[in-house]
Design a protein around this motif. Sequence first.
Motif, PDB file in Angstrom:
ATOM      1  N   ASN A 248      44.892 -62.955  -7.105  1.00  0.00           N
ATOM      2  CA  ASN A 248      45.058 -62.487  -8.487  1.00  0.00           C
ATOM      3  C   ASN A 248      44.522 -61.082  -8.744  1.00  0.00           C
ATOM      4  N   TRP A 249      44.428 -60.263  -7.690  1.00  0.00           N
ATOM      5  CA  TRP A 249      44.135 -58.857  -7.906  1.00  0.00           C
ATOM      6  C   TRP A 249      45.373 -58.184  -8.512  1.00  0.00           C
ATOM      7  N   VAL A 250      45.141 -57.109  -9.269  1.00  0.00           N
ATOM      8  CA  VAL A 250      46.195 -56.434 -10.010  1.00  0.00           C
ATOM      9  C   VAL A 250      46.493 -55.081  -9.352  1.00  0.00           C
ATOM     10  N   LEU A 251      47.767 -54.767  -9.188  1.00  0.00           N
ATOM     11  CA  LEU A 251      48.159 -53.448  -8.707  1.00  0.00           C
ATOM     12  C   LEU A 251      47.994 -52.449  -9.848  1.00  0.00           C
ATOM     13  N   LEU A 252      47.096 -51.481  -9.676  1.00  0.00           N
ATOM     14  CA  LEU A 252      46.795 -50.521 -10.728  1.00  0.00           C
ATOM     15  C   LEU A 252      47.631 -49.256 -10.629  1.00  0.00           C
ATOM     16  N   GLY A 253      48.086 -48.932  -9.416  1.00  0.00           N
ATOM     17  CA  GLY A 253      48.843 -47.707  -9.206  1.00  0.00           C
ATOM     18  C   GLY A 253      48.668 -47.238  -7.779  1.00  0.00           C
ATOM     19  N   LYS A 254      48.785 -45.947  -7.572  1.00  0.00           N
ATOM     20  CA  LYS A 254      48.655 -45.376  -6.230  1.00  0.00           C
ATOM     21  C   LYS A 254      47.735 -44.165  -6.259  1.00  0.00           C
ATOM     22  N   THR A 255      47.151 -43.871  -5.103  1.00  0.00           N
ATOM     23  CA  THR A 255      46.350 -42.658  -4.989  1.00  0.00           C
ATOM     24  C   THR A 255      47.275 -41.445  -4.928  1.00  0.00           C
ATOM     25  N   THR A 256      46.695 -40.273  -5.058  1.00  0.00           N
ATOM     26  CA  THR A 256      47.487 -39.042  -5.010  1.00  0.00           C
ATOM     27  C   THR A 256      47.743 -38.579  -3.584  1.00  0.00           C
ATOM     28  N   GLY A 257      46.968 -39.149  -2.630  1.00  0.00           N
ATOM     29  CA  GLY A 257      47.103 -38.679  -1.250  1.00  0.00           C
ATOM     30  C   GLY A 257      46.314 -37.415  -0.977  1.00  0.00           C
ATOM     31  N   ARG A 258      45.445 -37.047  -1.919  1.00  0.00           N
ATOM     32  CA  ARG A 258      44.595 -35.873  -1.730  1.00  0.00           C
ATOM     33  C   ARG A 258      43.143 -36.320  -1.677  1.00  0.00           C
ATOM     34  N   GLY A 259      42.430 -35.885  -0.663  1.00  0.00           N
ATOM     35  CA  GLY A 259      41.014 -36.197  -0.560  1.00  0.00           C
ATOM     36  C   GLY A 259      40.211 -35.416  -1.583  1.00  0.00           C
ATOM     37  N   LYS A 260      38.931 -35.801  -1.745  1.00  0.00           N
ATOM     38  CA  LYS A 260      38.099 -35.143  -2.757  1.00  0.00           C
ATOM     39  C   LYS A 260      37.789 -33.691  -2.403  1.00  0.00           C
ATOM     40  N   GLN A 261      37.974 -33.316  -1.111  1.00  0.00           N
ATOM     41  CA  GLN A 261      37.735 -31.938  -0.716  1.00  0.00           C
ATOM     42  C   GLN A 261      39.004 -31.081  -0.807  1.00  0.00           C
ATOM     43  N   SER A 262      40.131 -31.686  -1.197  1.00  0.00           N
ATOM     44  CA  SER A 262      41.395 -30.943  -1.230  1.00  0.00           C
ATOM     45  C   SER A 262      41.353 -29.874  -2.316  1.00  0.00           C
ATOM     46  N   ASN A 263      41.890 -28.692  -2.006  1.00  0.00           N
ATOM     47  CA  ASN A 263      41.952 -27.615  -2.997  1.00  0.00           C
ATOM     48  C   ASN A 263      43.380 -27.298  -3.399  1.00  0.00           C
ATOM     49  N   SER A 264      44.291 -28.252  -3.203  1.00  0.00           N
ATOM     50  CA  SER A 264      45.677 -28.059  -3.605  1.00  0.00           C
ATOM     51  C   SER A 264      46.223 -29.377  -4.140  1.00  0.00           C
ATOM     52  N   TYR A 265      47.457 -29.323  -4.625  1.00  0.00           N
ATOM     53  CA  TYR A 265      48.107 -30.522  -5.143  1.00  0.00           C
ATOM     54  C   TYR A 265      49.038 -31.154  -4.107  1.00  0.00           C
ATOM     55  N   VAL A 266      48.961 -30.687  -2.883  1.00  0.00           N
ATOM     56  CA  VAL A 266      49.814 -31.200  -1.821  1.00  0.00           C
ATOM     57  C   VAL A 266      49.101 -32.365  -1.129  1.00  0.00           C
ATOM     58  N   PRO A 267      49.715 -33.546  -1.039  1.00  0.00           N
ATOM     59  CA  PRO A 267      49.078 -34.673  -0.342  1.00  0.00           C
ATOM     60  C   PRO A 267      48.731 -34.298   1.096  1.00  0.00           C
ATOM     61  N   ASN A 268      47.515 -34.660   1.519  1.00  0.00           N
ATOM     62  CA  ASN A 268      47.091 -34.369   2.887  1.00  0.00           C
ATOM     63  C   ASN A 268      46.663 -35.618   3.645  1.00  0.00           C
ATOM     64  N   ARG A 269      46.967 -36.777   3.080  1.00  0.00           N
ATOM     65  CA  ARG A 269      46.672 -38.045   3.731  1.00  0.00           C
ATOM     66  C   ARG A 269      47.602 -39.113   3.160  1.00  0.00           C
ATOM     67  N   SER A 270      47.572 -40.290   3.758  1.00  0.00           N
ATOM     68  CA  SER A 270      48.495 -41.330   3.326  1.00  0.00           C
ATOM     69  C   SER A 270      48.204 -41.753   1.880  1.00  0.00           C
ATOM     70  N   ILE A 271      49.275 -42.042   1.150  1.00  0.00           N
ATOM     71  CA  ILE A 271      49.140 -42.531  -0.224  1.00  0.00           C
ATOM     72  C   ILE A 271      48.919 -44.038  -0.179  1.00  0.00           C
ATOM     73  N   LYS A 272      47.899 -44.505  -0.888  1.00  0.00           N
ATOM     74  CA  LYS A 272      47.515 -45.916  -0.852  1.00  0.00           C
ATOM     75  C   LYS A 272      47.694 -46.570  -2.207  1.00  0.00           C
ATOM     76  N   GLU A 273      47.926 -47.867  -2.174  1.00  0.00           N
ATOM     77  CA  GLU A 273      47.959 -48.644  -3.407  1.00  0.00           C
ATOM     78  C   GLU A 273      46.527 -48.944  -3.857  1.00  0.00           C
ATOM     79  N   VAL A 274      46.319 -48.910  -5.162  1.00  0.00           N
ATOM     80  CA  VAL A 274      45.011 -49.209  -5.745  1.00  0.00           C
ATOM     81  C   VAL A 274      45.096 -50.573  -6.414  1.00  0.00           C
ATOM     82  N   LEU A 275      44.265 -51.508  -5.972  1.00  0.00           N
ATOM     83  CA  LEU A 275      44.235 -52.841  -6.560  1.00  0.00           C
ATOM     84  C   LEU A 275      42.870 -53.092  -7.190  1.00  0.00           C
ATOM     85  N   GLY A 276      42.873 -53.832  -8.285  1.00  0.00           N
ATOM     86  CA  GLY A 276      41.628 -54.110  -8.989  1.00  0.00           C
ATOM     87  C   GLY A 276      41.522 -55.558  -9.413  1.00  0.00           C
TER      88      GLY A 276
END
Length: 289
Positions: A248-276
């Motif tokens: 019964n976890w809920v799908l909240l959305g997806k990550t942006t594919g950018r790490g916290k050190q990213s300085n651009s809007y271009v995804p630099n890693r795999s996009i993951k689903e966020v469940l809560g």
Amino acid sequence: MAETWRYRGQEISGEQIAFLREFIRAHPTSSRWKLSRQLCEVLDWKQANGALRDVVCRGLLLMLERAGEIELPPVRRLIRGQRRTGRPRPEAVLMDTAPLATTLKALGLIDTVRHTADEPLFNSLMEHYHYLGYEQPVGEHLKYLVWAQGRPIACVAWSSAPRHIGSRDRYIGWSAEARRRNIRLLAYNTRFLILPWVRVEHLASHVLGRMAARISDDWQRMYGHPVYFLETFVNPERFRGTCYRAANWVLLGKTTGRGKQSNSYVPNRSIKEVLGYPLTKRFRELLGG
């Protein structure tokens, strides 16, 4: 006009920077590691359970040094032949890997293993059987071993939640200030491992259900505060997240594919689903949403 610095949502004033400069000058023999711990003691910068927040403190000092605001002691390098102080990788543990098939009714305990004799076993199993390996958590965290027939069959790791996840923050509905104040009331499922020789129907979703029933109390005992919301990431390129949905976890959305050190809007890693998973119907009220 002096530039204003912010760290983890908190504004760093000129007076605070001046204090840090003087503190560093007053402790000329301290290493960076020791300096951060001394600062935490002086400022009473501690977690709810009394542990020093020295890792966070070191992050602040490094940011200010890179900005040219303070000068830290030189990094102390190892000399040839000196014993390394880095944390070694967990060693393999001799395990009974014979196939184990049982039922949910026959499961044993789920134990918290932080600061127990079984913590090295947990670390070793994660290192050698989880595809991501073992990673030493920073900050608040709990580790669990699931047992059956006297053997470990699964490991579950939880840690402090990431500070900002857009889909989660929108689901909770909290303000930036409420998030800064209450992010500690969330727990993040960083690792979930069922050992490859184990066959128990519906085991994963069952363990998640048992986790949800107890983790807030366990967090309260370890860190002096409860948690009201659980979250995790699922990489859809590798997994479907079936056990979370079954629990019964809920799908909240997806990550942006950018790490916290990213300085651009271009995804630099795999996009993951966020469940809560809310642990109480009042989670929005309790979290400030």
